[in-house]
Write a protein that holds these residues in place. Structure first.
Motif, PDB file in Angstrom:
ATOM      1  N   LEU A 258       1.006  -1.282   0.334  1.00 55.91           N
ATOM      2  CA  LEU A 258      -0.480  -0.297   0.284  1.00 55.91           C
ATOM      3  C   LEU A 258       0.950   1.523  -0.438  1.00 55.91           C
ATOM      4  CD1 LEU A 258      -2.912   1.973   0.059  1.00 55.91           C
ATOM      5  CD2 LEU A 258      -2.256   1.287   2.670  1.00 55.91           C
ATOM      6  N   ILE A 259       1.632   1.326   0.891  1.00 53.15           N
ATOM      7  CA  ILE A 259       2.702   2.243   1.114  1.00 53.15           C
ATOM      8  C   ILE A 259       3.129   2.970  -0.279  1.00 53.15           C
ATOM      9  CG2 ILE A 259       4.245   3.789   2.216  1.00 53.15           C
ATOM     10  CD1 ILE A 259       1.582   3.590   3.624  1.00 53.15           C
ATOM     11  N   ASN A 260       3.831   1.707  -0.538  1.00 53.65           N
ATOM     12  CA  ASN A 260       5.238   2.278  -1.833  1.00 53.65           C
ATOM     13  C   ASN A 260       3.939   2.434  -2.752  1.00 53.65           C
ATOM     14  OD1 ASN A 260       7.274   1.404  -0.357  1.00 53.65           O
ATOM     15  ND2 ASN A 260       7.217  -0.884  -0.969  1.00 53.65           N
ATOM     16  N   GLY A 261       2.490   1.619  -2.925  1.00 53.56           N
ATOM     17  CA  GLY A 261       2.283   2.160  -3.846  1.00 53.56           C
ATOM     18  C   GLY A 261       2.101   3.496  -4.553  1.00 53.56           C
ATOM     19  N   ILE A 262       1.770   3.808  -2.940  1.00 47.36           N
ATOM     20  CA  ILE A 262       1.054   5.554  -3.048  1.00 47.36           C
ATOM     21  C   ILE A 262       2.165   6.110  -3.107  1.00 47.36           C
ATOM     22  CG2 ILE A 262       0.857   7.529  -1.290  1.00 47.36           C
ATOM     23  CD1 ILE A 262      -1.985   5.601  -1.743  1.00 47.36           C
ATOM     24  N   PHE A 263       4.076   5.721  -3.350  1.00 51.91           N
ATOM     25  CA  PHE A 263       4.479   6.376  -4.234  1.00 51.91           C
ATOM     26  C   PHE A 263       5.329   6.393  -5.121  1.00 51.91           C
ATOM     27  CE2 PHE A 263       4.580   7.445   1.042  1.00 51.91           C
ATOM     28  CZ  PHE A 263       4.817   9.012   0.769  1.00 51.91           C
ATOM     29  N   THR A 264       4.601   5.554  -5.785  1.00 50.73           N
ATOM     30  CA  THR A 264       5.110   5.107  -7.279  1.00 50.73           C
ATOM     31  C   THR A 264       4.624   6.317  -7.754  1.00 50.73           C
ATOM     32  OG1 THR A 264       2.450   3.841  -7.995  1.00 50.73           O
ATOM     33  CG2 THR A 264       4.373   2.623  -7.235  1.00 50.73           C
ATOM     34  N   SER A 265       3.459   7.331  -7.331  1.00 52.88           N
ATOM     35  CA  SER A 265       3.203   8.627  -8.263  1.00 52.88           C
ATOM     36  C   SER A 265       3.091   9.768  -7.272  1.00 52.88           C
ATOM     37  CB  SER A 265       1.313   7.958  -8.426  1.00 52.88           C
ATOM     38  OG  SER A 265       1.158   7.119  -8.791  1.00 52.88           O
ATOM     39  N   ALA A 266       3.831   9.841  -6.152  1.00 51.60           N
ATOM     40  CA  ALA A 266       3.561  10.979  -5.264  1.00 51.60           C
ATOM     41  C   ALA A 266       5.731  10.350  -4.591  1.00 51.60           C
ATOM     42  CB  ALA A 266       2.948  10.254  -3.948  1.00 51.60           C
ATOM     43  N   LYS A 267       6.015  12.290  -4.077  1.00 50.11           N
ATOM     44  CA  LYS A 267       6.904  12.170  -2.654  1.00 50.11           C
ATOM     45  C   LYS A 267       6.891  12.429  -1.882  1.00 50.11           C
ATOM     46  CE  LYS A 267       7.539  16.533  -5.586  1.00 50.11           C
ATOM     47  NZ  LYS A 267       9.228  17.111  -6.600  1.00 50.11           N
ATOM     48  N   LYS A 268       7.452  12.430  -0.533  1.00 54.58           N
ATOM     49  CA  LYS A 268       7.528  12.802   0.429  1.00 54.58           C
ATOM     50  C   LYS A 268       7.924  14.708   0.865  1.00 54.58           C
ATOM     51  CE  LYS A 268       8.421   8.245   2.199  1.00 54.58           C
ATOM     52  NZ  LYS A 268       9.706   7.111   2.957  1.00 54.58           N
ATOM     53  N   ALA A 269       6.985  15.135   1.895  1.00 50.39           N
ATOM     54  CA  ALA A 269       7.482  16.174   2.160  1.00 50.39           C
ATOM     55  C   ALA A 269       8.478  16.337   3.321  1.00 50.39           C
ATOM     56  CB  ALA A 269       6.010  17.182   2.711  1.00 50.39           C
ATOM     57  N   THR A 270       9.512  17.537   2.713  1.00 54.94           N
ATOM     58  CA  THR A 270      10.491  17.643   3.213  1.00 54.94           C
ATOM     59  C   THR A 270      11.088  16.958   5.208  1.00 54.94           C
ATOM     60  OG1 THR A 270      11.394  18.918   1.442  1.00 54.94           O
ATOM     61  CG2 THR A 270      12.631  18.436   4.226  1.00 54.94           C
ATOM     62  N   SER A 271       9.335  17.832   5.188  1.00 52.35           N
ATOM     63  CA  SER A 271       8.998  17.232   6.617  1.00 52.35           C
ATOM     64  C   SER A 271       7.632  16.578   7.051  1.00 52.35           C
ATOM     65  CB  SER A 271       9.163  18.788   8.227  1.00 52.35           C
ATOM     66  OG  SER A 271       8.383  18.231   9.030  1.00 52.35           O
ATOM     67  N   TYR A 272       7.781  15.489   7.028  1.00 55.29           N
ATOM     68  CA  TYR A 272       6.332  14.421   6.895  1.00 55.29           C
ATOM     69  C   TYR A 272       6.258  14.224   8.253  1.00 55.29           C
ATOM     70  CZ  TYR A 272       9.747  10.533   5.867  1.00 55.29           C
ATOM     71  OH  TYR A 272      10.849  10.042   6.100  1.00 55.29           O
ATOM     72  N   GLU A 273       5.045  13.898   8.999  1.00 48.47           N
ATOM     73  CA  GLU A 273       4.543  12.291   9.560  1.00 48.47           C
ATOM     74  C   GLU A 273       3.392  11.422   9.119  1.00 48.47           C
ATOM     75  OE1 GLU A 273       1.880  13.851  13.143  1.00 48.47           O
ATOM     76  OE2 GLU A 273       3.505  15.062  13.366  1.00 48.47           O
ATOM     77  N   PHE A 274       3.884  10.281   9.280  1.00 47.39           N
ATOM     78  CA  PHE A 274       3.137   8.996   9.096  1.00 47.39           C
ATOM     79  C   PHE A 274       3.179   8.697  10.630  1.00 47.39           C
ATOM     80  CE2 PHE A 274       5.764   9.184   5.197  1.00 47.39           C
ATOM     81  CZ  PHE A 274       4.825   9.956   4.295  1.00 47.39           C
ATOM     82  N   SER A 275       1.336   8.636  11.024  1.00 48.85           N
ATOM     83  CA  SER A 275       1.098   7.361  11.570  1.00 48.85           C
ATOM     84  C   SER A 275       0.222   6.875  11.451  1.00 48.85           C
ATOM     85  CB  SER A 275      -0.051   9.196  12.661  1.00 48.85           C
ATOM     86  OG  SER A 275      -0.700   9.372  11.853  1.00 48.85           O
ATOM     87  N   PHE A 276      -0.262   5.655  12.195  1.00 44.79           N
ATOM     88  CA  PHE A 276      -0.673   4.778  11.932  1.00 44.79           C
ATOM     89  C   PHE A 276      -1.820   3.937  14.061  1.00 44.79           C
ATOM     90  CE2 PHE A 276       2.722   2.487  13.112  1.00 44.79           C
ATOM     91  CZ  PHE A 276       2.174   0.832  13.178  1.00 44.79           C
ATOM     92  N   GLU A 277      -2.657   3.114  13.292  1.00 42.53           N
ATOM     93  CA  GLU A 277      -3.748   2.993  14.904  1.00 42.53           C
ATOM     94  C   GLU A 277      -3.368   1.709  14.864  1.00 42.53           C
ATOM     95  OE1 GLU A 277      -7.691   3.937  13.649  1.00 42.53           O
ATOM     96  OE2 GLU A 277      -7.188   6.377  13.982  1.00 42.53           O
ATOM     97  N   GLY A 278      -3.149   1.351  15.543  1.00 39.91           N
ATOM     98  CA  GLY A 278      -2.241   0.208  16.085  1.00 39.91           C
ATOM     99  C   GLY A 278      -3.308  -0.628  17.101  1.00 39.91           C
TER     100      GLY A 278
END
Length: 454
Positions: free
Chosen positions: A126-146
Protein backbone atom coordinates in the motif's frame (compact mmCIF):
# COMPACT_ATOMS: atom_id res chain seq x y z
CA UNK A 1 -17.33 21.71 38.16
CA UNK A 2 -20.74 22.46 39.62
CA UNK A 3 -23.62 20.08 39.06
CA UNK A 4 -25.78 23.03 38.02
CA UNK A 5 -23.47 23.87 35.09
CA UNK A 6 -23.40 20.24 33.96
CA UNK A 7 -27.18 20.05 34.11
CA UNK A 8 -27.47 23.34 32.23
CA UNK A 9 -25.06 22.62 29.39
CA UNK A 10 -25.19 18.84 29.00
CA UNK A 11 -27.10 18.72 25.73
CA UNK A 12 -26.61 16.85 22.44
CA UNK A 13 -23.93 18.55 20.37
CA UNK A 14 -21.40 17.96 17.56
CA UNK A 15 -17.70 17.22 18.14
CA UNK A 16 -16.82 19.55 15.26
CA UNK A 17 -14.32 17.53 13.31
CA UNK A 18 -15.80 19.65 10.52
CA UNK A 19 -18.04 22.61 9.95
CA UNK A 20 -20.68 22.22 8.72
CA UNK A 21 -21.13 18.91 10.48
CA UNK A 22 -22.06 15.93 8.27
CA UNK A 23 -25.83 15.95 9.09
CA UNK A 24 -25.95 19.56 7.86
CA UNK A 25 -24.20 19.11 4.56
CA UNK A 26 -26.16 20.59 1.68
CA UNK A 27 -26.09 17.60 -0.64
CA UNK A 28 -28.45 19.25 -3.12
CA UNK A 29 -25.86 21.84 -4.20
CA UNK A 30 -22.98 19.37 -4.22
CA UNK A 31 -21.87 17.53 -7.33
CA UNK A 32 -19.09 15.22 -8.44
CA UNK A 33 -17.79 17.98 -10.73
CA UNK A 34 -17.76 20.56 -7.93
CA UNK A 35 -15.68 18.19 -5.84
CA UNK A 36 -13.14 17.67 -8.62
CA UNK A 37 -12.95 21.43 -9.35
CA UNK A 38 -12.34 22.40 -5.70
CA UNK A 39 -9.90 19.52 -5.33
CA UNK A 40 -7.77 20.76 -8.23
CA UNK A 41 -7.99 24.34 -7.00
CA UNK A 42 -6.83 23.39 -3.52
CA UNK A 43 -4.08 21.17 -4.90
CA UNK A 44 -2.66 23.96 -7.04
CA UNK A 45 -2.73 26.34 -4.06
CA UNK A 46 -1.16 24.02 -1.49
CA UNK A 47 0.86 21.17 -2.99
CA UNK A 48 4.18 22.96 -3.49
CA UNK A 49 3.70 25.19 -0.42
CA UNK A 50 2.77 22.64 2.25
CA UNK A 51 1.95 19.31 0.62
CA UNK A 52 -1.22 17.29 1.14
CA UNK A 53 -2.54 14.80 3.70
CA UNK A 54 -3.88 11.29 3.16
CA UNK A 55 -6.29 9.53 5.47
CA UNK A 56 -6.54 5.84 4.56
CA UNK A 57 -9.42 3.87 6.06
CA UNK A 58 -8.74 0.17 6.69
CA UNK A 59 -12.14 -1.09 7.85
CA UNK A 60 -11.63 -4.74 8.79
CA UNK A 61 -11.73 -6.02 12.39
CA UNK A 62 -11.71 -9.59 13.64
CA UNK A 63 -14.24 -8.85 16.38
CA UNK A 64 -16.81 -6.19 17.27
CA UNK A 65 -15.90 -3.68 20.00
CA UNK A 66 -19.26 -2.52 21.32
CA UNK A 67 -18.07 0.98 22.26
CA UNK A 68 -16.94 1.75 18.72
CA UNK A 69 -18.63 4.33 16.51
CA UNK A 70 -16.32 3.84 13.52
CA UNK A 71 -17.26 2.31 10.18
CA UNK A 72 -15.97 -1.28 10.08
CA UNK A 73 -16.59 -4.76 8.77
CA UNK A 74 -16.14 -7.76 11.06
CA UNK A 75 -14.38 -10.78 9.54
CA UNK A 76 -11.67 -13.31 10.27
CA UNK A 77 -11.18 -13.94 6.57
CA UNK A 78 -7.87 -12.31 5.67
CA UNK A 79 -8.30 -12.99 1.97
CA UNK A 80 -10.18 -9.65 1.92
CA UNK A 81 -6.91 -7.78 2.40
CA UNK A 82 -5.36 -7.88 -1.06
CA UNK A 83 -8.47 -6.82 -3.07
CA UNK A 84 -8.96 -3.91 -0.71
CA UNK A 85 -5.33 -2.74 -1.06
CA UNK A 86 -5.71 -2.94 -4.83
CA UNK A 87 -8.87 -0.82 -4.63
CA UNK A 88 -7.17 1.81 -2.47
CA UNK A 89 -4.36 2.14 -4.98
CA UNK A 90 -6.84 2.36 -7.86
CA UNK A 91 -8.63 5.18 -6.03
CA UNK A 92 -5.33 6.98 -5.42
CA UNK A 93 -4.33 6.71 -9.07
CA UNK A 94 -7.69 8.21 -10.11
CA UNK A 95 -6.94 11.19 -7.90
CA UNK A 96 -3.41 11.54 -9.25
CA UNK A 97 -4.79 11.75 -12.81
CA UNK A 98 -6.50 15.00 -11.82
CA UNK A 99 -3.26 16.70 -10.80
CA UNK A 100 -0.77 18.41 -13.12
CA UNK A 101 2.23 17.48 -10.95
CA UNK A 102 3.27 14.82 -8.47
CA UNK A 103 1.58 15.16 -5.09
CA UNK A 104 3.88 15.98 -2.19
CA UNK A 105 2.60 14.07 0.82
CA UNK A 106 3.12 15.71 4.18
CA UNK A 107 0.90 13.48 6.28
CA UNK A 108 -0.46 9.92 6.13
CA UNK A 109 -2.71 8.38 8.74
CA UNK A 110 -3.87 4.77 8.66
CA UNK A 111 -7.15 4.46 10.56
CA UNK A 112 -9.85 1.91 10.95
CA UNK A 113 -11.21 -0.54 11.60
CA UNK A 114 -7.96 -2.19 12.58
CA UNK A 115 -4.99 -1.25 10.35
CA UNK A 116 -2.89 -3.99 11.94
CA UNK A 117 -5.49 -6.53 10.75
CA UNK A 118 -3.51 -6.29 7.51
CA UNK A 119 -0.33 -8.25 6.87
CA UNK A 120 3.05 -6.58 6.75
CA UNK A 121 3.31 -7.37 3.04
CA UNK A 122 -0.04 -5.75 2.21
CA UNK A 123 0.74 -2.62 4.24
CA UNK A 124 4.11 -2.37 2.50
CA UNK A 125 2.46 -2.75 -0.92
CA UNK A 126 0.00 0.00 0.00
CA UNK A 127 2.59 2.57 1.05
CA UNK A 128 5.03 1.75 -1.73
CA UNK A 129 2.14 1.88 -4.22
CA UNK A 130 1.16 5.35 -3.00
CA UNK A 131 4.67 6.64 -3.61
CA UNK A 132 4.95 5.37 -7.16
CA UNK A 133 2.85 8.46 -7.96
CA UNK A 134 3.94 10.82 -5.17
CA UNK A 135 6.90 12.05 -3.16
CA UNK A 136 7.42 12.80 0.51
CA UNK A 137 7.47 16.32 1.87
CA UNK A 138 10.72 17.48 3.46
CA UNK A 139 9.09 17.35 6.88
CA UNK A 140 6.49 14.59 6.85
CA UNK A 141 4.51 12.81 9.55
CA UNK A 142 3.14 9.30 9.06
CA UNK A 143 1.02 7.65 11.75
CA UNK A 144 -1.16 4.61 12.27
CA UNK A 145 -3.53 3.07 14.78
CA UNK A 146 -2.40 -0.22 16.27
CA UNK A 147 -4.43 -2.82 18.14
CA UNK A 148 -2.30 -4.02 21.10
CA UNK A 149 -3.51 -7.59 20.63
CA UNK A 150 -2.40 -8.02 17.03
CA UNK A 151 0.32 -5.43 16.42
CA UNK A 152 3.54 -7.39 16.05
CA UNK A 153 7.12 -6.18 16.31
CA UNK A 154 7.33 -6.92 12.59
CA UNK A 155 4.41 -4.52 11.95
CA UNK A 156 6.15 -1.82 13.95
CA UNK A 157 9.52 -2.34 12.28
CA UNK A 158 8.20 -2.44 8.70
CA UNK A 159 6.04 0.67 9.13
CA UNK A 160 9.00 2.43 10.76
CA UNK A 161 11.14 1.50 7.76
CA UNK A 162 8.43 2.99 5.52
CA UNK A 163 8.64 6.34 7.34
CA UNK A 164 6.11 6.02 10.15
CA UNK A 165 7.19 7.66 13.40
CA UNK A 166 3.91 7.98 15.29
CA UNK A 167 1.62 5.20 16.51
CA UNK A 168 -1.45 5.24 18.74
CA UNK A 169 -2.73 2.22 20.65
CA UNK A 170 -6.35 1.82 21.70
CA UNK A 171 -6.34 1.15 25.44
CA UNK A 172 -9.85 2.30 26.46
CA UNK A 173 -9.77 0.91 30.06
CA UNK A 174 -7.90 -1.80 31.96
CA UNK A 175 -10.85 -2.97 34.06
CA UNK A 176 -11.74 -6.57 33.18
CA UNK A 177 -15.43 -5.81 33.82
CA UNK A 178 -15.39 -2.88 31.41
CA UNK A 179 -13.34 -4.76 28.83
CA UNK A 180 -15.81 -7.65 28.79
CA UNK A 181 -18.75 -5.24 28.45
CA UNK A 182 -17.23 -3.51 25.43
CA UNK A 183 -15.89 -6.78 23.97
CA UNK A 184 -12.31 -5.49 23.96
CA UNK A 185 -10.27 -7.74 26.25
CA UNK A 186 -6.59 -6.82 26.18
CA UNK A 187 -4.36 -7.15 29.24
CA UNK A 188 -1.90 -4.47 30.33
CA UNK A 189 0.92 -6.80 29.31
CA UNK A 190 -0.08 -6.57 25.65
CA UNK A 191 -0.14 -2.77 25.70
CA UNK A 192 3.18 -2.59 27.57
CA UNK A 193 4.82 -4.95 25.08
CA UNK A 194 3.92 -3.00 21.94
CA UNK A 195 4.61 0.36 23.59
CA UNK A 196 8.11 -0.68 24.64
CA UNK A 197 8.79 -2.30 21.28
CA UNK A 198 7.76 0.89 19.46
CA UNK A 199 10.07 2.91 21.67
CA UNK A 200 12.96 0.51 21.13
CA UNK A 201 12.50 0.67 17.36
CA UNK A 202 12.61 4.48 17.43
CA UNK A 203 9.06 5.84 17.21
CA UNK A 204 9.16 9.47 18.33
CA UNK A 205 5.49 9.82 19.31
CA UNK A 206 3.60 6.97 20.97
CA UNK A 207 -0.03 7.62 21.89
CA UNK A 208 -2.62 5.82 23.98
CA UNK A 209 -6.39 6.25 23.61
CA UNK A 210 -8.40 6.13 26.85
CA UNK A 211 -12.18 6.47 27.08
CA UNK A 212 -14.21 7.67 30.05
CA UNK A 213 -17.92 7.03 30.48
CA UNK A 214 -17.82 3.39 29.39
CA UNK A 215 -20.38 0.91 30.75
CA UNK A 216 -19.77 -0.24 34.34
CA UNK A 217 -16.81 2.13 34.64
CA UNK A 218 -16.04 3.51 38.12
CA UNK A 219 -13.67 6.20 39.33
CA UNK A 220 -11.16 3.63 40.56
CA UNK A 221 -11.02 2.21 37.02
CA UNK A 222 -10.09 5.64 35.64
CA UNK A 223 -7.37 6.09 38.28
CA UNK A 224 -5.96 2.59 37.72
CA UNK A 225 -5.93 2.98 33.94
CA UNK A 226 -4.15 6.33 34.05
CA UNK A 227 -1.61 5.13 36.62
CA UNK A 228 -0.79 2.12 34.44
CA UNK A 229 -0.65 4.37 31.38
CA UNK A 230 1.78 6.74 33.10
CA UNK A 231 4.09 3.82 33.89
CA UNK A 232 4.57 3.42 30.13
CA UNK A 233 4.99 7.18 29.51
CA UNK A 234 3.26 7.58 26.14
CA UNK A 235 4.07 10.92 24.50
CA UNK A 236 0.44 11.87 24.01
CA UNK A 237 -2.98 10.73 25.18
CA UNK A 238 -6.49 10.97 23.83
CA UNK A 239 -8.84 10.95 26.83
CA UNK A 240 -12.17 10.70 25.05
CA UNK A 241 -15.72 10.89 26.24
CA UNK A 242 -17.59 7.75 25.19
CA UNK A 243 -20.19 8.75 22.60
CA UNK A 244 -23.23 6.63 23.37
CA UNK A 245 -25.25 6.81 20.13
CA UNK A 246 -26.94 3.40 19.71
CA UNK A 247 -29.72 5.01 17.65
CA UNK A 248 -27.05 5.65 15.00
CA UNK A 249 -24.74 2.67 15.41
CA UNK A 250 -27.41 0.03 15.98
CA UNK A 251 -26.55 -3.31 17.56
CA UNK A 252 -22.88 -2.41 17.90
CA UNK A 253 -23.70 -0.24 20.91
CA UNK A 254 -26.45 -2.42 22.34
CA UNK A 255 -24.25 -4.95 24.11
CA UNK A 256 -25.23 -3.36 27.42
CA UNK A 257 -28.11 -1.36 28.83
CA UNK A 258 -28.37 2.43 28.79
CA UNK A 259 -28.43 2.47 32.60
CA UNK A 260 -25.03 0.73 32.64
CA UNK A 261 -23.42 3.85 31.13
CA UNK A 262 -22.23 6.60 33.55
CA UNK A 263 -23.88 9.97 32.94
CA UNK A 264 -23.89 13.64 33.86
CA UNK A 265 -21.99 14.56 37.05
CA UNK A 266 -20.55 11.08 37.53
CA UNK A 267 -19.22 10.91 33.99
CA UNK A 268 -17.74 14.41 34.17
CA UNK A 269 -16.06 13.58 37.47
CA UNK A 270 -14.18 10.82 35.64
CA UNK A 271 -12.68 13.43 33.32
CA UNK A 272 -11.86 15.94 36.03
CA UNK A 273 -10.11 13.35 38.19
CA UNK A 274 -8.29 11.93 35.18
CA UNK A 275 -7.20 15.37 34.02
CA UNK A 276 -5.86 16.23 37.48
CA UNK A 277 -3.75 13.07 37.61
CA UNK A 278 -2.47 13.60 34.07
CA UNK A 279 -1.44 17.18 34.88
CA UNK A 280 0.44 15.95 37.95
CA UNK A 281 2.22 13.46 35.69
CA UNK A 282 3.40 16.17 33.28
CA UNK A 283 0.70 16.01 30.60
CA UNK A 284 -0.77 19.26 29.25
CA UNK A 285 -4.33 19.59 27.99
CA UNK A 286 -4.37 20.25 24.24
CA UNK A 287 -7.62 21.32 22.61
CA UNK A 288 -10.52 19.03 23.52
CA UNK A 289 -9.86 15.63 25.13
CA UNK A 290 -6.15 15.50 24.23
CA UNK A 291 -3.02 15.63 26.40
CA UNK A 292 0.68 15.64 25.57
CA UNK A 293 4.10 15.87 27.15
CA UNK A 294 6.07 19.06 26.47
CA UNK A 295 8.41 17.10 24.19
CA UNK A 296 5.62 15.97 21.83
CA UNK A 297 4.84 17.78 18.58
CA UNK A 298 1.17 18.12 19.53
CA UNK A 299 2.09 20.26 22.55
CA UNK A 300 4.58 22.28 20.51
CA UNK A 301 2.03 22.99 17.77
CA UNK A 302 -0.50 24.10 20.41
CA UNK A 303 2.08 26.46 21.91
CA UNK A 304 3.08 28.02 18.58
CA UNK A 305 -0.49 28.33 17.29
CA UNK A 306 -0.24 25.82 14.44
CA UNK A 307 -2.49 23.09 15.92
CA UNK A 308 -5.10 21.92 13.41
CA UNK A 309 -8.26 19.81 13.61
CA UNK A 310 -9.94 17.84 10.84
CA UNK A 311 -11.64 14.49 10.24
CA UNK A 312 -8.55 12.75 11.61
CA UNK A 313 -8.83 14.70 14.87
CA UNK A 314 -6.08 17.00 16.15
CA UNK A 315 -2.93 17.28 14.09
CA UNK A 316 0.36 19.11 14.44
CA UNK A 317 0.74 19.00 10.66
CA UNK A 318 -1.78 21.25 8.89
CA UNK A 319 -2.46 20.97 5.18
CA UNK A 320 -5.16 22.69 3.17
CA UNK A 321 -5.98 19.53 1.23
CA UNK A 322 -6.76 16.17 2.82
CA UNK A 323 -7.76 13.22 0.66
CA UNK A 324 -9.59 10.30 2.22
CA UNK A 325 -9.08 6.89 0.64
CA UNK A 326 -11.19 3.83 1.35
CA UNK A 327 -14.79 3.11 2.30
CA UNK A 328 -16.55 5.86 4.27
CA UNK A 329 -13.49 8.14 4.17
CA UNK A 330 -14.11 11.88 4.08
CA UNK A 331 -11.96 14.24 2.04
CA UNK A 332 -11.52 17.97 2.65
CA UNK A 333 -10.40 20.38 -0.06
CA UNK A 334 -11.06 23.30 2.34
CA UNK A 335 -13.70 24.53 -0.12
CA UNK A 336 -15.74 21.33 -0.05
CA UNK A 337 -16.14 17.99 1.72
CA UNK A 338 -16.72 14.63 0.03
CA UNK A 339 -17.52 11.27 1.56
CA UNK A 340 -16.91 7.88 -0.01
CA UNK A 341 -19.35 5.03 -0.39
CA UNK A 342 -19.70 3.10 2.91
CA UNK A 343 -20.55 -0.29 1.45
CA UNK A 344 -17.42 -2.16 0.34
CA UNK A 345 -19.02 -3.90 -2.62
CA UNK A 346 -20.47 -0.62 -3.95
CA UNK A 347 -17.11 1.07 -3.35
CA UNK A 348 -15.44 -1.59 -5.50
CA UNK A 349 -18.06 -1.18 -8.22
CA UNK A 350 -17.53 2.59 -8.56
CA UNK A 351 -13.80 2.03 -8.92
CA UNK A 352 -14.44 -0.63 -11.56
CA UNK A 353 -16.23 2.12 -13.49
CA UNK A 354 -13.11 4.32 -13.11
CA UNK A 355 -15.05 6.73 -10.95
CA UNK A 356 -13.98 8.21 -7.65
CA UNK A 357 -16.21 6.52 -5.03
CA UNK A 358 -17.63 9.81 -3.72
CA UNK A 359 -21.36 9.61 -2.96
CA UNK A 360 -22.13 12.79 -1.03
CA UNK A 361 -20.56 16.03 0.04
CA UNK A 362 -20.89 19.73 0.75
CA UNK A 363 -19.68 22.87 -0.98
CA UNK A 364 -18.71 25.48 1.64
CA UNK A 365 -20.23 28.93 1.22
CA UNK A 366 -18.34 32.10 2.22
CA UNK A 367 -20.34 32.10 5.46
CA UNK A 368 -19.38 28.46 6.11
CA UNK A 369 -15.69 29.29 5.66
CA UNK A 370 -15.85 32.13 8.20
CA UNK A 371 -17.75 30.06 10.78
CA UNK A 372 -15.40 27.13 10.20
CA UNK A 373 -12.40 29.32 11.00
CA UNK A 374 -13.94 30.56 14.26
CA UNK A 375 -14.76 27.00 15.36
CA UNK A 376 -11.25 25.82 14.47
CA UNK A 377 -9.77 28.69 16.50
CA UNK A 378 -11.88 27.79 19.53
CA UNK A 379 -11.18 24.08 19.23
CA UNK A 380 -7.43 24.49 18.70
CA UNK A 381 -6.48 27.63 20.63
CA UNK A 382 -9.42 28.25 23.01
CA UNK A 383 -9.98 31.69 21.53
CA UNK A 384 -11.13 33.47 18.39
CA UNK A 385 -11.25 37.05 17.14
CA UNK A 386 -12.97 39.24 14.56
CA UNK A 387 -10.50 42.14 14.65
CA UNK A 388 -9.93 41.42 10.98
CA UNK A 389 -13.10 42.40 9.11
CA UNK A 390 -12.88 39.21 7.02
CA UNK A 391 -13.80 37.25 10.18
CA UNK A 392 -17.03 39.20 10.69
CA UNK A 393 -20.41 37.75 9.68
CA UNK A 394 -23.92 39.14 9.83
CA UNK A 395 -25.20 37.07 12.75
CA UNK A 396 -22.13 37.70 14.94
CA UNK A 397 -23.97 40.13 17.27
CA UNK A 398 -26.57 37.41 17.95
CA UNK A 399 -23.77 34.94 18.71
CA UNK A 400 -22.24 37.40 21.20
CA UNK A 401 -25.60 37.83 22.93
CA UNK A 402 -25.96 34.04 23.23
CA UNK A 403 -22.43 33.74 24.65
CA UNK A 404 -23.10 36.45 27.22
CA UNK A 405 -24.77 33.90 29.51
CA UNK A 406 -21.66 31.71 29.30
CA UNK A 407 -19.56 34.74 30.21
CA UNK A 408 -21.81 35.33 33.22
CA UNK A 409 -21.21 31.69 34.21
CA UNK A 410 -17.45 32.30 34.10
CA UNK A 411 -16.78 30.07 31.08
CA UNK A 412 -15.30 32.72 28.79
CA UNK A 413 -14.52 36.41 28.34
CA UNK A 414 -15.72 38.61 25.48
CA UNK A 415 -13.67 41.77 24.97
CA UNK A 416 -11.75 43.67 22.29
CA UNK A 417 -13.47 41.72 19.52
CA UNK A 418 -12.06 38.51 20.99
CA UNK A 419 -13.48 35.50 22.81
CA UNK A 420 -11.19 33.66 25.23
CA UNK A 421 -12.25 30.42 26.89
CA UNK A 422 -11.33 30.10 30.56
CA UNK A 423 -10.09 26.93 32.24
CA UNK A 424 -13.58 26.59 33.68
CA UNK A 425 -15.03 26.75 30.18
CA UNK A 426 -12.86 24.11 28.49
CA UNK A 427 -15.24 21.24 29.37
CA UNK A 428 -17.98 23.19 27.53
CA UNK A 429 -16.05 23.92 24.36
CA UNK A 430 -18.59 22.05 22.23
CA UNK A 431 -21.38 24.20 23.67
CA UNK A 432 -19.39 27.37 22.92
CA UNK A 433 -18.83 26.28 19.33
CA UNK A 434 -22.56 25.56 19.00
CA UNK A 435 -23.24 29.27 19.50
CA UNK A 436 -21.44 29.84 16.18
CA UNK A 437 -23.16 26.96 14.39
CA UNK A 438 -25.62 28.86 12.22
CA UNK A 439 -26.75 25.78 10.32
CA UNK A 440 -27.67 24.00 13.55
CA UNK A 441 -29.59 27.08 14.77
CA UNK A 442 -31.53 27.44 11.55
CA UNK A 443 -32.64 23.82 11.54
CA UNK A 444 -32.92 22.29 14.99
CA UNK A 445 -32.98 18.48 14.55
CA UNK A 446 -36.25 16.75 15.35
CA UNK A 447 -34.39 13.65 16.56
CA UNK A 448 -31.13 13.37 18.49
CA UNK A 449 -28.22 13.37 16.06
CA UNK A 450 -25.27 13.89 18.37
CA UNK A 451 -23.84 12.55 21.62
CA UNK A 452 -24.13 14.58 24.83
CA UNK A 453 -21.57 17.36 25.27
CA UNK A 454 -20.61 16.35 28.83
Amino acid sequence: MSASLIQKYNVPGPRYTSYPTVPYWDEQTFSYQIWKDTLKKSFSESNAKEGISLYIHLPFCESMCTFCGCHKRITKNHSVEHPYIEALLKEWYLYCQLFDEKPIIKEIHLGGGTPTFFSIKNLEDLINGIFTSAKKATSYEFSFEGHPNNTTREHLQKLYDLGFRRVSFGVQDYSETVQKAIHRVQPFHNVAKVTLQAREIGYTSIGHDIIFGLPFQEIEDIVDTIEKTKSLQPDRLAFYSYAHVPWIKGNGQRGFKDEDVPKDEKKRMFYEVGKKILREKGYYEIGMDHFALETDSLYQSFENGSLHRNFMGYSSSKTQLMIGLGVSSISDSWYSFAQNEKNIEDYYQLLEWNKLPVVKGHFLTNEDLIIRKHILNLMCQFETSWENTSAYFEELPDVIIQLQEMQDDGLLTIEDKTIRIHEKGKPFIRNICMAFDLRLKRKIPENQLFSMTI
